[in-house]
Design an enzyme around this catalytic site. Structure first.
Site, short mmCIF file in Angstrom:
data_model
loop_
_atom_site.label_atom_id
_atom_site.label_comp_id
_atom_site.label_asym_id
_atom_site.label_seq_id
_atom_site.Cartn_x
_atom_site.Cartn_y
_atom_site.Cartn_z
CE1 TYR A 14 -3.66 2.54 0.60
CE2 TYR A 14 -2.39 3.28 2.49
CZ TYR A 14 -3.43 3.46 1.61
OH TYR A 14 -4.24 4.57 1.73
CG ASP A 33 5.81 3.73 0.69
OD1 ASP A 33 6.14 4.36 1.71
OD2 ASP A 33 4.62 3.56 0.34
CE LYS A 41 1.29 4.86 8.29
NZ LYS A 41 1.34 4.09 7.06
C1 PLP Z 1 0.56 4.56 5.71
C2 PLP Z 1 1.30 4.34 4.45
C3 PLP Z 1 1.17 5.19 3.34
C4 PLP Z 1 0.16 6.29 3.29
O1 PLP Z 1 0.39 7.26 4.23
P1 PLP Z 1 -0.82 8.26 4.62
O2 PLP Z 1 -0.17 9.23 5.53
O3 PLP Z 1 -1.85 7.39 5.27
O4 PLP Z 1 -1.32 8.86 3.36
C5 PLP Z 1 1.99 4.99 2.26
N1 PLP Z 1 2.87 3.99 2.24
C6 PLP Z 1 3.02 3.14 3.26
C7 PLP Z 1 4.02 2.04 3.18
C8 PLP Z 1 2.22 3.27 4.39
O5 PLP Z 1 2.33 2.39 5.39
#
Ligand code: PLP
Length: 428
Positions: free
Chosen positions: A144, A239, A267
């Site tokens: 994701y 990511d 995060k």
């Molecule tokens: C949480 C997450 C996102 C998205 O971040 P948001 O702040 O919720 O938009 C993207 N990539 C990874 C790996 C994530 O865990």
């Protein structure tokens, strides 16, 4: 456990918001339950509006590596808020946070602060496309990367090399530019590059995947991605929004010693406030506006409160061996969970990477989305409900990762293991 007030609050919230929530997983729809409404948090514990107390292993889905309301973060925020909440003009705070990020992630030579992980990945893809002048991207099923159109794409059927929208509203045209492959399948990546490698702008990957439950990269998967992207002149985007600062302080790129071209963080970087960043090789990032022509902007980007919480959090993480300590505590819990499941005769998998861990009700190790999806849902639901009842707050889906914080104590762990022993018994 009494959740009457929470139930009433949920009913009212549902009138005004889809599912009563501002992000779908919070609605507890996958565990057929009502979510507790939270009143406050302190350290490793959260408290709901009904007065129940929980040991929290969600940590706001990852950001709260120091626990809730950490004294230093709160004090810094209080001082900062007195000076105003936003200027839309440069501050020294932004450079300070960028320096800290660069120290921890040296591959992020030049970076941009944004407000969410979604924005970070979406912007990194635009940069990759603008820089390479190519349009296709490769992602992995079960990873994701936020909710932007290009990334809400599933593998197409059969022999199709292009993806299909995974949400109504994503156009077929957009999905066609995204190729979705199975996680950990290097030969599928090699094959696609063999077919259309010159059209691929970037491969984006969660180097430790945390959004299909926790799935670790196989030996050489990341190294293989590095090699094939380099060979074809495509960019490699890590990511690390979730795994950054957790699998090692410097993320998966430090742990596995593979350097991507671009990295996305989120995060933890905002210390519990909305903040994320993307960045990487200077020659690529200098193409971002106003140095270059690739456009990306944000009214609240680099917000002084978010910068302050991020600076405070990263400074604390940099001090001493906190990351190793939290990882060791995570191992202790995971070892206990394994033992408890074994004595209850329940088959589980408990992957761990640093302060991230997961529980799959599965006989076999999980290495990709299909294997994750095959895990036993009924057992998870029973386990989840029993743990919540006993004051242990887990993510309401086994396709989510659980997080340890610096605030969790040995007592938290033994209480969690006591609850787990009883809960594994009810989910046989
Ligand atoms: C949480 C997450 C996102 C998205 O971040 P948001 O702040 O919720 O938009 C993207 N990539 C990874 C790996 C994530 O865990």
């Amino acid at each position: 456990m009494n959740l009457q007030k929470s139930a009433a609050a949920f009913a009212e919230a549902k009138r005004f918001m889809p599912g009563g929530v501002n992000s779908p997983v919070r609605s507890y729809s996958s565990v057929d339950a009502n979510p507790p409404f939270i009143a406050r948090g302190k350290g490793s514990h959260i408290f709901d509006i009904d007065g129940n107390e929980y040991i929290d292993f969600v940590g706001s889905w990852g950001p709260l590596i120091l626990g809730h309301a950490h004294e230093k973060v709160v004090a810094a925020l209080k001082a900062a808020v007195e000076h105003g909440t936003s200027y839309g003009a440069p501050t020294e705070l932004e450079t300070k946070l960028a320096k800290l990020v660069n120290k921890i992630f040296p591959s992020m030579q030049v970076m941009r602060m944004v407000n969410s992980g979604t924005e970070a990945t979406m912007s990194a893809l635009r940069v990759a496309r603008g820089f390479t002048r190519r349009e296709k991207i490769v992602k992995f099923v079960g990873c994701y990367h936020g909710h932007s159109d290009s990334l809400l794409v599933n593998a197409g059927s059969g022999a199709a090399t292009f993806g299909e929208p995974s949400s109504p509203g994503v156009t077929v045209g957009t999905a066609r530019d995204t190729i979705a492959l199975p996680y950990n399948d290097l030969s599928a990546v090699e094959k696609i590059f063999g077919q259309c490698g010159e059209e691929i702008a970037a491969v984006i990957v969660e180097p430790v995947a945390g959004n299909m439950g926790l799935v670790l990269p196989k030996e050489n998967f990341l190294r293989g991605l590095r090699d094939v992207t380099k060979r074809f002149g495509a960019l490699l985007i890590f990511d690390e929004v979730m795994c950054g600062f957790r699998v090692a302080l410097g993320g998966a790129q430090e742990k596995f010693n593979v350097t991507p071209d671009l990295t996305c963080l989120g995060k933890i970087i905002g210390g519990g406030l909305p903040c994320a960043a993307y960045g990487g090789r200077e020659d690529i990032m200098r193409n971002v506006s106003p140095d270059g022509r690739i456009y990306q902007a944000g009214t609240l980007s680099g917000n002084p409160l978010a910068m302050t919480a991020g600076i405070e959090t990263l400074t604390i993480l940099l001090d001493g061996d906190l990351t190793a300590k939290i990882s060791a505590r995570t191992s202790k819990l995971v070892d206990g969970l394994k033992l408890a499941a074994k004595s209850a005769n329940v088959a589980i998998q408990t992957p761990q990477a640093g302060s991230m861990f997961g529980i799959f009700f599965s006989e076999r190790p999980v290495t990709n989305f299909d294997e994750a999806a095959a895990a036993n849902q009924t057992q998870f639901k029973k386990f989840f409900a029993s743990m919540l009842e006993r004051g242990i707050y887990l993510a309401p889906s086994q396709f989510e990762t659980l997080f340890m914080s610096a605030a969790h104590t040995d007592e938290d762990i033994s209480r969690t293991l006591d609850a787990a022993k009883l809960s594994f018994e009810v989910c046989k």
